[in-house]
Design a protein around this motif. Sequence first.
Motif, mmCIF file in Angstrom:
data_model
loop_
_atom_site.group_PDB
_atom_site.id
_atom_site.type_symbol
_atom_site.label_atom_id
_atom_site.label_comp_id
_atom_site.label_asym_id
_atom_site.label_seq_id
_atom_site.Cartn_x
_atom_site.Cartn_y
_atom_site.Cartn_z
ATOM 1 N N LEU A 152 0.864 -1.175 0.000
ATOM 2 C CA LEU A 152 0.000 0.000 0.000
ATOM 3 C C LEU A 152 0.901 1.224 0.000
ATOM 4 O O LEU A 152 1.761 1.374 0.883
ATOM 5 N N VAL A 153 0.747 2.055 -1.004
ATOM 6 C CA VAL A 153 1.580 3.246 -1.139
ATOM 7 C C VAL A 153 0.649 4.455 -1.170
ATOM 8 O O VAL A 153 -0.306 4.494 -1.949
ATOM 9 N N VAL A 154 0.925 5.425 -0.312
ATOM 10 C CA VAL A 154 0.080 6.615 -0.251
ATOM 11 C C VAL A 154 0.672 7.698 -1.148
ATOM 12 O O VAL A 154 1.872 7.967 -1.110
ATOM 13 N N GLY A 155 -0.173 8.296 -1.959
ATOM 14 C CA GLY A 155 0.285 9.383 -2.814
ATOM 15 C C GLY A 155 -0.819 9.783 -3.771
ATOM 16 O O GLY A 155 -1.843 9.107 -3.892
ATOM 17 N N GLU A 156 -0.584 10.895 -4.443
ATOM 18 C CA GLU A 156 -1.605 11.372 -5.374
ATOM 19 C C GLU A 156 -1.068 11.393 -6.804
ATOM 20 O O GLU A 156 -1.763 11.045 -7.745
ATOM 21 N N ALA A 157 0.191 11.795 -6.944
ATOM 22 C CA ALA A 157 0.812 11.862 -8.265
ATOM 23 C C ALA A 157 2.065 10.993 -8.247
ATOM 24 O O ALA A 157 2.936 11.173 -7.391
ATOM 25 N N PHE A 158 2.126 10.055 -9.160
ATOM 26 C CA PHE A 158 3.271 9.140 -9.209
ATOM 27 C C PHE A 158 4.046 9.395 -10.507
ATOM 28 O O PHE A 158 3.602 9.051 -11.590
ATOM 29 N N ALA A 159 5.202 10.030 -10.349
ATOM 30 C CA ALA A 159 5.999 10.386 -11.525
ATOM 31 C C ALA A 159 6.770 9.192 -12.051
ATOM 32 O O ALA A 159 7.142 9.141 -13.219
ATOM 33 N N ALA A 160 7.006 8.210 -11.191
ATOM 34 C CA ALA A 160 7.729 7.005 -11.599
ATOM 35 C C ALA A 160 6.988 5.809 -11.019
ATOM 36 O O ALA A 160 6.299 5.930 -10.004
ATOM 37 N N PRO A 161 7.119 4.661 -11.668
ATOM 38 C CA PRO A 161 6.432 3.483 -11.132
ATOM 39 C C PRO A 161 6.932 3.174 -9.721
ATOM 40 O O PRO A 161 8.116 3.311 -9.431
ATOM 41 N N VAL A 162 6.035 2.762 -8.843
ATOM 42 C CA VAL A 162 6.436 2.402 -7.480
ATOM 43 C C VAL A 162 6.613 0.895 -7.367
ATOM 44 O O VAL A 162 6.855 0.375 -6.291
ATOM 45 N N TRP A 163 6.485 0.192 -8.492
ATOM 46 C CA TRP A 163 6.710 -1.246 -8.497
ATOM 47 C C TRP A 163 8.018 -1.520 -9.235
ATOM 48 O O TRP A 163 8.444 -0.735 -10.080
ATOM 49 N N PRO A 164 8.675 -2.629 -8.917
ATOM 50 C CA PRO A 164 9.957 -2.914 -9.556
ATOM 51 C C PRO A 164 9.791 -3.359 -11.007
ATOM 52 O O PRO A 164 8.729 -3.856 -11.387
ATOM 53 N N VAL A 165 10.810 -3.144 -11.796
ATOM 54 C CA VAL A 165 10.825 -3.684 -13.154
ATOM 55 C C VAL A 165 11.417 -5.089 -13.050
ATOM 56 O O VAL A 165 12.622 -5.264 -12.890
ATOM 57 N N ASP A 166 10.560 -6.079 -13.033
ATOM 58 C CA ASP A 166 11.010 -7.428 -12.707
ATOM 59 C C ASP A 166 10.437 -8.489 -13.630
ATOM 60 O O ASP A 166 10.445 -9.661 -13.317
ATOM 61 N N GLY A 167 9.925 -8.076 -14.756
ATOM 62 C CA GLY A 167 9.402 -9.061 -15.692
ATOM 63 C C GLY A 167 7.963 -9.454 -15.423
ATOM 64 O O GLY A 167 7.369 -10.199 -16.198
ATOM 65 N N LYS A 168 7.392 -8.947 -14.329
ATOM 66 C CA LYS A 168 5.969 -9.221 -14.115
ATOM 67 C C LYS A 168 5.136 -8.366 -15.056
ATOM 68 O O LYS A 168 5.533 -7.265 -15.441
ATOM 69 N N HIS A 169 3.968 -8.871 -15.397
ATOM 70 C CA HIS A 169 3.033 -8.110 -16.223
ATOM 71 C C HIS A 169 2.176 -7.247 -15.302
ATOM 72 O O HIS A 169 1.469 -7.774 -14.443
ATOM 73 N N THR A 170 2.254 -5.943 -15.492
ATOM 74 C CA THR A 170 1.549 -5.035 -14.587
ATOM 75 C C THR A 170 0.283 -4.492 -15.248
ATOM 76 O O THR A 170 0.334 -3.917 -16.330
ATOM 77 N N LEU A 171 -0.828 -4.685 -14.560
ATOM 78 C CA LEU A 171 -2.142 -4.260 -15.051
ATOM 79 C C LEU A 171 -2.721 -3.203 -14.133
ATOM 80 O O LEU A 171 -2.482 -3.229 -12.930
ATOM 81 N N LEU A 172 -3.516 -2.315 -14.687
ATOM 82 C CA LEU A 172 -4.214 -1.320 -13.869
ATOM 83 C C LEU A 172 -5.689 -1.700 -13.796
ATOM 84 O O LEU A 172 -6.337 -1.890 -14.829
ATOM 85 N N LEU A 173 -6.192 -1.807 -12.587
ATOM 86 C CA LEU A 173 -7.622 -2.057 -12.416
ATOM 87 C C LEU A 173 -8.338 -0.725 -12.581
ATOM 88 O O LEU A 173 -8.199 0.174 -11.749
ATOM 89 N N TYR A 174 -9.057 -0.602 -13.671
ATOM 90 C CA TYR A 174 -9.691 0.683 -13.971
ATOM 91 C C TYR A 174 -10.900 0.396 -14.850
ATOM 92 O O TYR A 174 -10.813 -0.420 -15.757
#
Length: 211
Positions: free
Chosen positions: A63-85
């Motif tokens: 859980l990361v608190v913030g409003e504007a994320f200029a850079a990904p807060v997840w590592p670049v590790d080969g996982k497929h990253t999806l946005l629930l939207y």
Amino acid sequence: MCAALVPRPQCTACLRPLSACICRWVAPTDHAVEVVVLQHPLEVHHAKGSARLLHLSLAHCRLVVGEAFAAPVWPVDGKHTLLLYPDSPQESAPDLRAPLPLPPEWLQAKSSRLRLVVLDGTWRKSRKMLYQSPPLQQLPRLALRNLPPSHYRIRKAHGPDQLSTLEATCYALGQLEGDAARFQPLLDAFDGFVEYVEQAGGQRNAQTDES
Ligand SMILES: [Zn+2]
């Protein structure tokens, strides 16, 4: 001096006053898809928020608190990253980048290779977070389908579909992992939380639904 300024003892897990601790509804849930909840700062101490209960229950959740994320807060590790939207017609803001299409093979991949990013805020705040966070804009989006009605009756204006963050995430994980039953105990626990907040509401919650 005003007695209200004396801080009330707080639960270190759910960050609520001890008298309003919600830890009894934590339902430890194992799962394979990694979850990253990006929580709007106004949600952190919101009495009706569901993200903290979700975070405390899921085995693999940041859980990361913030409003504007200029850079990904997840590592670049080969996982497929999806946005629930939610699926919505592309808004015509010139500064909003279109999301990449969801590669069908991602949904065939092992669940442990997937990462789900979830925005925790009212519908309006979530959209603002997306606008202010370029790394989120191009993530392929997961839209939920065949949803049961929300049990989140304590809070309006949370989203167009009125689902809480906890419910939406549970349904998304059930969909991605092909095992909705695994998340049912947490959804059942959430019902207890909703009932509790409903009973406590009006007495001490001075915050508005929209905040
Ligand atoms: Zn607690």
